[in-house]
Design an enzyme around this catalytic site. Structure first.
Site: not given
Lengths: 277, 393
Positions: B89, B111, B378
């Site tokens: 991210k 969010e 990830s």
């Protein structure tokens, strides 16, 4: 001539502003919604905005979100709302503007929706998540149906874009009085009158103002210069407060009546205004 | 031709389905993105932050014991779990954070589902001295409490969303409502390749550093391109980040792994591409889990980061065009893979990434030893340890 054009033309001749209340269909059930529509007709609503309950109403504040959640305790959607709309038009003579998020229509199918629009009971469509760039497929479906696709203009819409939207607009322009979601606010936005007059000039269409008009005093002030006043959350919140039955009907009737009188009486206290269409 | 087109469409999918109030903000964002993305100073600053702040490049690691255990194709892990803040991210928040700063925005909102994007946003906001509000669903707060504390430590305010499904979907609804209200001074930093144009394109581009590095590392390590790229798909940013550089390499197969949850019935899973149909949610046209009335369905996954009824529009396009294939892995398999990777490789994966690991093992078994599978690992599983612990060892 479209239903909306006729409504606004008639009001213009009388020098009156349209009172345009909003309710969510099926909140908290279809029978109650029907009763509220009858009350709105009695209290002199000129156009009713009827909301299709949707799981993700991202342009709506807490009052209307909760209304959708109450309605969605049963499996409801576009078809149920249309049933109410048709009855309201046929039995009460109310011009109905359907307020629907685009997915409710898209999921139903644009081709099937074309047939609905040709039945003549809908006056217009308000789709809060469909900006005019994305509206061509829906507009094509509405062609020749007499149902107007209403376009939004907001305080953040720059001048050039306002002209483009105005050129594509039908029925009336929905002016969002403030940056934000639907819902009750303490005060009206500053400079509202100037905005409305400017938009009316470039669009050559009636301008209805919505979002944040929370009480009869707000409604009356906006009615002095707008062609229509849209009131939603303030009325919808009564369903939360009173549930269903007589108490709700009395409170709803009282507030709708005060709102209607404030809107309809607004221009009498001023010099007559002749809106240019 | 690179997609999306100028209207933000990937084939039929994508677009800008947002309230009028946001249209100008989206146009400004797109203009700023076009202006800065190719600019040398911007690229240099981003590259510098990627290296010195986020810890890039991340390794491409041969999972030898896992490969032996599966007994087939060679499994490599792209180690995004080693990034600063624990997941891919940060790649996106660095890029968008720099953009927000150049656009002169004082406040950043986001969010978050699992909390990884929220943490990555709070991190960049701290670094760039911006006010930060993160929307998180109440149910996700319960299962990812640690990330809530992390965001608060980083100086962000976490706004807990109590309406609707109380997960990522409603956190995004609330973030959009906030943006509509405060659009003049607020930057909305979307965490996935979802939302209205230009977000799907922009987030993909910022994440594509994953695939750029992977391609280089493949050449060095094995002298060829991989046969399979496997990644989990919620909104889809880690998958597109890995895949983007390989889209034209038709021999490399792309496999997206969706969360199969507890079962096949509506409301029990988040297999949007396998079981949904096109619809409009959060600003774009894409596959969507919805009932026949067009109401968005509730979802379930053990991993908060995949618990979402929509998917990025580019994935819908890749599915329809056949370029990518989408499969499901259920909660049980994901939990098994979570433990398996920990025990065989000494790597605790995020529950999201564990879905991709589970499928890679299943796939490797069926393949020849010369084949190469790359899994996008990830995120790391630190955030999930508490939840796993309370489930019982």
């Amino acid at each position: 001539m479209s239903i909306l054009k006729e409504v606004f033309q008639h009001l213009a001749e009388q020098g009156r502003t349209a009172f345009m209340p909003y309710i969510t269909a099926g909140d908290p059930d279809a029978a109650t919604s029907w009763r509220l529509l009858e009350i709105l007709a009695d209290q002199g609503a000129d156009v009713v905005e009827l909301g299709v309950p949707f799981t993700d109403p991202l342009a709506d504040g807490p009052d209307n979100q909760k209304a959708a959640m109450r309605a969605l305790r049963r499996p409801v959607g576009l078809v149920d709302t249309l049933r109410l709309a048709e009855k309201a038009k046929r039995q009460l003579g109310l011009p109905i503007v359907l307020f629907s998020y685009y997915n409710s229509i898209y999921s139903y199918g644009l081709d099937k929706f074309r047939n609905i629009c040709r039945q003549g009971y809908l006056a217009g469509l308000v789709v809060p998540d469909l900006p005019f760039e994305e509206s061509a497929p829906l507009k094509k479906v509405l062609t020749g149906s007499g149902v107007d696709l209403v376009q939004f203009i907001s305080p953040t819409t720059p001048a050039g874009r306002r002209r483009k939207i105005a050129a594509a607009a039908q029925g009336f322009i929905y002016y969002v009085s403030l940056t934000g979601v639907t819902g009750r606010r303490q005060a009206l936005a500053v400079g509202l009158r100037r905005q409305v007059e400017e938009i009316r000039r470039i669009a050559g269409l009636p301008v209805a103002v919505g979002f944040g008009i929370s009480n009869p005093a707000h409604a009356g002030r906006v009615a002095c210069f707008a062609d229509g006043v849209i009131v939603g959350s303030a009325l919808v919140s009564l369903v939360e407060k009173f549930g269903r039955g007589k108490k709700l009907y009395n409170a709803f009737s009282a507030l709708a009546g005060r709102m209607a009188r404030a809107v309809h009486g607004a221009r009498n206290s001023e010099l007559p205004v002749s809106p240019k269409f | 031709m690179t997609l999306p087109n100028k209207n933000g469409r990937f084939g039929d999918y994508g677009g800008k389905f947002v309230p009028e109030t946001l249209m100008t903000a989206l146009a400004e964002l797109e203009a700023a993105y076009r202006r800065f993305k190719g600019q040398t100073a911007f690229k240099r600053e981003l590259d510098d932050l990627r290296r010195r702040f986020a810890g890039r490049p991340t390794p491409l690691y041969f999972a030898e014991r896992l490969t032996r255990l599966a007994g087939g194709a060679r499994i490599y892990l792209k180690r995004e779990d080693l990034c600063h803040t624990g997941a891919h991210k940060i790649n996106n928040t660095l890029g968008q954070g720099l953009l927000a700063a150049r656009m002169g925005k004082k406040r950043i909102i986001a969010e978050t589902g699992a909390g990884q994007h929220g943490v990555a946003t709070a991190t960049i906001a701290a670094l760039l001295d911006k006010t930060c509000d993160v929307y998180m669903g109440e149910e996700d707060v319960e299962r990812q409490r640690l990330n809530l504390f992390r965001m608060e430590l980083l100086g962000a305010r976490v706004k807990i969303v109590k309406l609707g499904s109380r997960t990522l979907k409603d956190a995004m609804n609330e973030a959009i409502r906030d943006w509509v209200t405060n659009v003049q001074d607020t930057y909305y930093l979307i965490g996935s390749t979802a939302g209205p144009h230009p977000y799907p394109e922009m987030v993909r581009d910022f994440q594509s550093v994953i695939g750029c590095e992977t391609k280089k590392q493949c050449r060095q390590l094995m002298g060829k391109l991989p046969d399979y790229l496997v990644a989990c798909v919620g909104g889809g940013s880690n998958a597109l980040g890995l895949w983007h550089q390989f889209l034209k390499d038709k021999k490399t197969k792309l496999i997206g792994v969706e969360a199969g949850g507890r079962g096949q019935a509506a409301g029990e899973h988040c297999s949007t591409l396998s079981k949904g149909r096109p619809g409009i949610l959060h600003g774009s046209l894409s596959y969507l889990l919805q009932d026949r009335r067009g109401q968005v369905l509730p979802t379930h996954s053990v991993s908060a980061g995949l618990d979402y009824p929509g998917v990025g529009p580019e994935h819908s396009y890749l599915k329809d065009s056949g370029r990518a294939q989408y499969v499901s892995v259920n909660d049980k398999e994901a939990l098994r893979a979570f433990r398996l990777l920990a025990k065989t490789e000494g790597i605790i994966p995020a529950l999201e990434s564990a879905h991709a690991v589970a499928y890679a093992v299943r796939l490797a078994r069926k393949l020849d030893k010369r084949k190469v599978i790359i899994v996008n690992l990830s995120g790391r599983g630190d955030k999930d340890v508490e939840q796993m612990f309370s489930k019982g060892r």
